[in-house]
Design an enzyme around this catalytic site. Structure first.
Site, PDB file in Angstrom:
ATOM      1  N   ALA A  41       0.822  -1.216   0.000  1.00 25.26           N
ATOM      2  CA  ALA A  41       0.000   0.000   0.000  1.00 25.26           C
ATOM      3  C   ALA A  41       0.852   1.261   0.000  1.00 25.26           C
ATOM      4  O   ALA A  41       1.790   1.379   0.792  1.00 25.26           O
ATOM      5  CB  ALA A  41      -0.928   0.020   1.220  1.00 25.26           C
ATOM      6  N   GLY A  46       6.633   0.909   5.460  1.00 21.17           N
ATOM      7  CA  GLY A  46       7.501  -0.020   4.727  1.00 21.17           C
ATOM      8  C   GLY A  46       7.507   0.251   3.243  1.00 21.17           C
ATOM      9  O   GLY A  46       8.567   0.228   2.589  1.00 21.17           O
ATOM     10  N   CYS A  47       6.345   0.516   2.688  1.00 22.41           N
ATOM     11  CA  CYS A  47       6.249   0.758   1.242  1.00 22.41           C
ATOM     12  C   CYS A  47       6.900   2.077   0.859  1.00 22.41           C
ATOM     13  O   CYS A  47       7.490   2.196  -0.219  1.00 22.41           O
ATOM     14  CB  CYS A  47       4.793   0.706   0.792  1.00 22.41           C
ATOM     15  SG  CYS A  47       4.069  -0.945   1.027  1.00 22.41           S
ATOM     16  N   THR A  48       6.838   3.052   1.750  1.00 23.88           N
ATOM     17  CA  THR A  48       7.512   4.324   1.505  1.00 23.88           C
ATOM     18  C   THR A  48       9.023   4.120   1.532  1.00 23.88           C
ATOM     19  O   THR A  48       9.746   4.628   0.664  1.00 23.88           O
ATOM     20  CB  THR A  48       7.078   5.379   2.532  1.00 23.88           C
ATOM     21  OG1 THR A  48       5.673   5.618   2.374  1.00 23.88           O
ATOM     22  CG2 THR A  48       7.837   6.688   2.353  1.00 23.88           C
ATOM     23  N   ALA A  51       9.942   2.351  -1.748  1.00 23.12           N
ATOM     24  CA  ALA A  51       9.815   3.264  -2.900  1.00 23.12           C
ATOM     25  C   ALA A  51      10.924   4.312  -2.892  1.00 23.12           C
ATOM     26  O   ALA A  51      11.499   4.624  -3.943  1.00 23.12           O
ATOM     27  CB  ALA A  51       8.439   3.926  -2.885  1.00 23.12           C
TER      28      ALA A  51
END
Length: 157
Positions: A41, A46-48, A51
């Protein structure tokens, strides 16, 4: 359990909307090596991290001939906000029904805080210029993944 893809397999076809609402298909990615990564998401910690690691490595990845494309279940408007907020200079694709996730084996059962749940399996695929999988990684960690990937691809860290 969703079937996983092997090295040498043809990447499953897809057409998805990007952060701007434009259609992007696998055919559009042919002709250049691609790092295709699936993440749970946009705008989560974590995804930030993942990315932003790709963002910070984009020059060396592109210099080695790779483009980066991220895929999540987020709608294009959220992907656009994520891209703008964190200065992500690569394409983000929306797969709200997780059909493409499933085709790549990036959707299925996983452990989450000690419980078995169904959801996104953080995964990364490297495709050659013809759309053949040259690297398939499942259950990758957000932190440190891009550094390990760069080493596997022979790109100096």
């Amino acid at each position: 359990m969703t079937e996983r893809l092997d090295i040498g397999s043809a990447a499953p076809d897809f057409t998805l909307l990007d952060q701007d609402g434009d259609r992007v298909s696998l055919a559009d990615l042919r002709g250049r090596k691609t790092v295709l990564y699936f993440y749970p998401a946009a705008m989560t910690p974590g995804c930030t991290t993942q990315a932003c690691d790709f963002r910070d490595s984009i020059s060396s990845l592109e210099g080695a001939g790779y483009r980066v494309v991220g895929i999540s279940r987020d709608e294009p408007s959220k992907l656009r906000a994520f891209r703008e907020r964190d200065g992500l200079a690569f394409t983000l694709l929306s797969d709200p029904d997780h059909a493409v996730h499933a085709a790549y084996g990036a959707w299925g059962e996983k452990m989450n805080y000690g419980k078995v749940v169904e959801g996104v399996i953080r995964s990364t695929f490297v495709l050659d210029e013809e759309g053949t999988i040259t690297l398939a990684q499942y259950n990758v960690k957000a932190t440190g993944h891009v550094t390990r990937l760069r080493k596997q691809l022979g790109i100096d860290a």
